[in-house]
Motif scaffolding. Structure first.
Motif, mmCIF file in Angstrom:
data_model
loop_
_atom_site.group_PDB
_atom_site.id
_atom_site.type_symbol
_atom_site.label_atom_id
_atom_site.label_comp_id
_atom_site.label_asym_id
_atom_site.label_seq_id
_atom_site.Cartn_x
_atom_site.Cartn_y
_atom_site.Cartn_z
ATOM 1 N N ALA A 191 -109.300 130.577 12.381
ATOM 2 C CA ALA A 191 -107.862 130.760 12.247
ATOM 3 C C ALA A 191 -107.456 132.218 12.410
ATOM 4 O O ALA A 191 -108.251 133.149 12.220
ATOM 5 C CB ALA A 191 -107.384 130.250 10.887
ATOM 6 N N VAL A 192 -106.167 132.387 12.738
ATOM 7 C CA VAL A 192 -105.531 133.695 12.792
ATOM 8 C C VAL A 192 -104.114 133.537 12.258
ATOM 9 O O VAL A 192 -103.435 132.540 12.536
ATOM 10 C CB VAL A 192 -105.523 134.258 14.231
ATOM 11 C CG1 VAL A 192 -104.762 133.343 15.181
ATOM 12 C CG2 VAL A 192 -104.931 135.667 14.262
ATOM 13 N N ARG A 193 -103.674 134.493 11.448
ATOM 14 C CA ARG A 193 -102.305 134.472 10.934
ATOM 15 C C ARG A 193 -101.325 134.873 12.024
ATOM 16 O O ARG A 193 -101.654 135.637 12.929
ATOM 17 C CB ARG A 193 -102.146 135.416 9.745
ATOM 18 C CG ARG A 193 -102.981 135.061 8.551
ATOM 19 C CD ARG A 193 -102.560 135.861 7.325
ATOM 20 N NE ARG A 193 -102.345 137.267 7.593
ATOM 21 C CZ ARG A 193 -103.296 138.186 7.634
ATOM 22 N NH1 ARG A 193 -104.557 137.833 7.430
ATOM 23 N NH2 ARG A 193 -103.015 139.447 7.870
ATOM 24 N N PHE A 194 -100.096 134.381 11.890
ATOM 25 C CA PHE A 194 -99.056 134.800 12.821
ATOM 26 C C PHE A 194 -98.723 136.267 12.641
ATOM 27 O O PHE A 194 -98.545 137.001 13.615
ATOM 28 C CB PHE A 194 -97.804 133.945 12.627
ATOM 29 C CG PHE A 194 -96.627 134.399 13.439
ATOM 30 C CD1 PHE A 194 -96.560 134.147 14.796
ATOM 31 C CD2 PHE A 194 -95.576 135.094 12.840
ATOM 32 C CE1 PHE A 194 -95.482 134.584 15.544
ATOM 33 C CE2 PHE A 194 -94.498 135.531 13.578
ATOM 34 C CZ PHE A 194 -94.450 135.275 14.937
ATOM 35 N N GLY A 195 -98.633 136.725 11.405
ATOM 36 C CA GLY A 195 -98.298 138.116 11.119
ATOM 37 C C GLY A 195 -98.101 138.293 9.634
ATOM 38 O O GLY A 195 -98.430 137.420 8.827
ATOM 39 N N PRO A 196 -97.538 139.422 9.224
ATOM 40 C CA PRO A 196 -97.226 139.615 7.799
ATOM 41 C C PRO A 196 -96.265 138.547 7.298
ATOM 42 O O PRO A 196 -95.542 137.915 8.075
ATOM 43 C CB PRO A 196 -96.578 141.016 7.768
ATOM 44 C CG PRO A 196 -97.046 141.683 9.024
ATOM 45 C CD PRO A 196 -97.216 140.600 10.044
ATOM 46 N N PHE B 298 -113.001 130.494 8.840
ATOM 47 C CA PHE B 298 -112.649 131.887 8.578
ATOM 48 C C PHE B 298 -111.285 132.197 9.159
ATOM 49 O O PHE B 298 -110.729 131.407 9.934
ATOM 50 C CB PHE B 298 -113.697 132.842 9.162
ATOM 51 C CG PHE B 298 -113.879 132.714 10.656
ATOM 52 C CD1 PHE B 298 -112.976 133.269 11.556
ATOM 53 C CD2 PHE B 298 -114.971 132.027 11.173
ATOM 54 C CE1 PHE B 298 -113.151 133.158 12.924
ATOM 55 C CE2 PHE B 298 -115.163 131.915 12.543
ATOM 56 C CZ PHE B 298 -114.246 132.468 13.410
ATOM 57 N N GLU B 299 -110.759 133.364 8.764
ATOM 58 C CA GLU B 299 -109.477 133.872 9.253
ATOM 59 C C GLU B 299 -109.677 135.319 9.664
ATOM 60 O O GLU B 299 -110.133 136.134 8.860
ATOM 61 C CB GLU B 299 -108.421 133.754 8.157
ATOM 62 C CG GLU B 299 -107.024 134.187 8.567
ATOM 63 C CD GLU B 299 -106.034 134.064 7.424
ATOM 64 O OE1 GLU B 299 -105.466 135.103 7.014
ATOM 65 O OE2 GLU B 299 -105.854 132.926 6.921
ATOM 66 N N VAL B 300 -109.334 135.644 10.899
ATOM 67 C CA VAL B 300 -109.721 136.939 11.466
ATOM 68 C C VAL B 300 -108.653 138.014 11.334
ATOM 69 O O VAL B 300 -108.895 139.165 11.690
ATOM 70 C CB VAL B 300 -110.094 136.787 12.957
ATOM 71 C CG1 VAL B 300 -111.300 135.896 13.107
ATOM 72 C CG2 VAL B 300 -108.918 136.248 13.762
ATOM 73 N N GLY B 301 -107.469 137.705 10.883
ATOM 74 C CA GLY B 301 -106.415 138.715 10.789
ATOM 75 C C GLY B 301 -105.102 138.149 11.276
ATOM 76 O O GLY B 301 -104.806 136.976 11.047
ATOM 77 N N ALA B 302 -104.305 138.959 11.956
ATOM 78 C CA ALA B 302 -102.962 138.550 12.372
ATOM 79 C C ALA B 302 -102.771 138.808 13.859
ATOM 80 O O ALA B 302 -103.371 139.723 14.436
ATOM 81 C CB ALA B 302 -101.899 139.297 11.576
ATOM 82 N N LEU B 303 -101.918 137.982 14.474
ATOM 83 C CA LEU B 303 -101.560 138.218 15.866
ATOM 84 C C LEU B 303 -100.684 139.459 16.006
ATOM 85 O O LEU B 303 -100.902 140.289 16.888
ATOM 86 C CB LEU B 303 -100.830 137.000 16.433
ATOM 87 C CG LEU B 303 -101.641 135.721 16.672
ATOM 88 C CD1 LEU B 303 -100.738 134.632 17.232
ATOM 89 C CD2 LEU B 303 -102.810 135.983 17.611
#
Length: 436
Positions: A190-195, A369-374
């Motif tokens: 997964a990756v978050r869209f942003g803050p 896992f989640e790698v951070g944000a776009l």
């Protein structure tokens, strides 16, 4: 008491109750005035039966507002002991029933309304309709009592500009199926869209296509969206509409969607708001999981109710939490989320951050896992959708960096210390003269 005095006092008391602890466990009425006319993701209209008159859009909005606001007015009357506002939404026998419900100490949190118009009088003053909805009943302490699907027949009349329920009758009331046993945790790259404060509701289809394609190009399969449902956040119909548009594009791109929901606690109000965000019926087929971040933990019975109502939407939807919560499908841990290590001097340069991200992904080949944000600081995409240098950690996978790369990375991080040492060495003659 004068009616002109009572009305402002009711408005003040409404705000105080929404902020007080006693109002946290009910389907409170903190929704901003006028926000319910579009359904707030809680109500949709089915095709009307043939009749002598067609329902105007403005009348449909007024009826939507009356149906949804009735639930909140009953909850307000139960908490405050002031049932005067019920007269704006109910009349005659229905008013007596509403007062009895408010005095009984219970309350309903409803969602998924599907309304069918049966009859609209030629004079425009009377409507007959059938409302099918899902509800959660709670006791006076806010503990869940029953979750079910109810069908009601209603007759509403227009009086003094307000649509009031004149008669209601429960046609059927069927409990929801029991939830399946908890687990397992969804494995997602997964990756978050942003803050959390970065808006995503107003993105166009072209922007969503670009974002979803970037997720696939990065070797990932899940996009995580933040959603704030804490008290004071108005319920909005555009959240459900945006998720519906995103669902269509995400299924085509074979990308799953996860929601990270912030709320005060696992309350009936928060549950209703979540279902409003997911839409009045069904649910986004690409949505795989909902992770809650709440300040107050629930008991196992409350967790089971949340899982029960989410599973009743018809899609396999896992419910997780950021803290150890009994009865959830999974618990999200800090070890599953990539965090760049800023050491030894609190500095972080792009080469070392890239190596850290690559090592984080390689250590978890099975996913989860989640790698951070776009987008945002340290994101994988620029504002126009181009890859940042950090994206090389995912688009150009490789082995661990060699000794030369480590030396260069440490040199970049330690250059302030090296510069300070060089300045100190060059200033030795000056210090000697100062000592003399």
């Amino acid at each position: 008491m004068n009616e002109r005095v009572v009305t402002p006092l009711r408005g003040v008391l409404l705000v105080l109750l929404a902020l007080s602890s006693c109002a946290r466990d009910v389907a409170g009425s903190q929704t901003q005035a006028g926000a319910l006319r579009n359904g707030a993701g809680l109500l949709t209209w089915a095709a009307a039966e043939p009749g002598p008159r067609d329902l105007e859009p403005s009348t449909r909005e007024a009826l939507t507002d009356s149906l949804l606001r009735g639930e909140r007015e009953i909850a307000f009357a139960r908490l405050s002991g002031q049932p005067e506002g019920l007269r704006d939404l109910f009349s005659e026998g229905a008013l007596d029933d509403a007062r009895a419900v408010a005095a009984g100490g219970g309350a309903l949190a409803t969602w998924g309304h599907r309304v069918t118009l049966r009859f609209y009088a030629p004079d425009g003053g009377t409507v007959s309709l059938t409302d099918r909805f899902t509800y959660l009943a709670v006791d006076a302490r806010g503990a869940p009592l029953r979750t079910a699907v109810r069908v009601e027949d209603r007759v509403l009349q227009l009086d003094d500009g307000n649509w009031r329920t004149h008669h209601w009758r429960t046609v059927s009331d069927q409990p929801l199926p029991e939830p399946t046993p908890p687990g397992p945790a969804p494995l997602a790259r997964a990756v978050r869209f942003g803050p959390d404060d970065l808006p995503w509701r107003d993105r166009s289809d072209d922007q969503w296509r670009r974002d979803l394609q970037a997720v696939r190009d990065l070797g990932l399969d899940t996009l995580v969206l933040p959603l704030d449902l804490r008290p004071g956040q108005p319920e909005r119909a555009d959240v459900a509409a945006t998720l519906a548009r995103l669902d269509r594009l995400a299924r085509r791109a074979q990308v799953a969607v996860h929601l990270t929901v912030r709320t005060d606690e696992w309350s009936p109000r928060a549950l209703r708001a979540l279902h409003g965000a997911l839409g009045p019926s069904g649910g986004p087929g690409s949505l795989r999981a909902v992770t809650l971040r709440a300040a107050r933990l629930p008991d196992r019975e409350t967790t089971a109710v949340w899982r029960q109502t989410l599973q009743a939407r018809g899609a396999p939807l896992a419910l997780g939490s950021w803290t150890a919560t009994p009865g959830v499908d999974f618990i999200r841990t800090a070890e599953q989320v990539f965090r760049a290590r800023r050491w030894p001097l609190g500095l972080l340069h792009a080469p070392r951050q890239t190596w850290q991200l690559r090592a984080f992904v390689q250590a978890r080949p099975a996913g989860g896992f989640e790698v951070g944000a776009l987008y945002g600081p340290g994101g994988l995409l620029t504002a126009d959708g181009s890859f940042t240098p950090l994206a090389r950690a995912l688009t150009r996978p490789g082995g661990p960096p060699g000794a030369g790369a480590f030396v260069w990375g440490w040199t970049l991080d330690l250059w302030p210390a090296l510069l300070a040492a060089l300045v100190g060495w060059a200033a030795r003659p000056v210090w000697r003269r100062v000592r003399r």
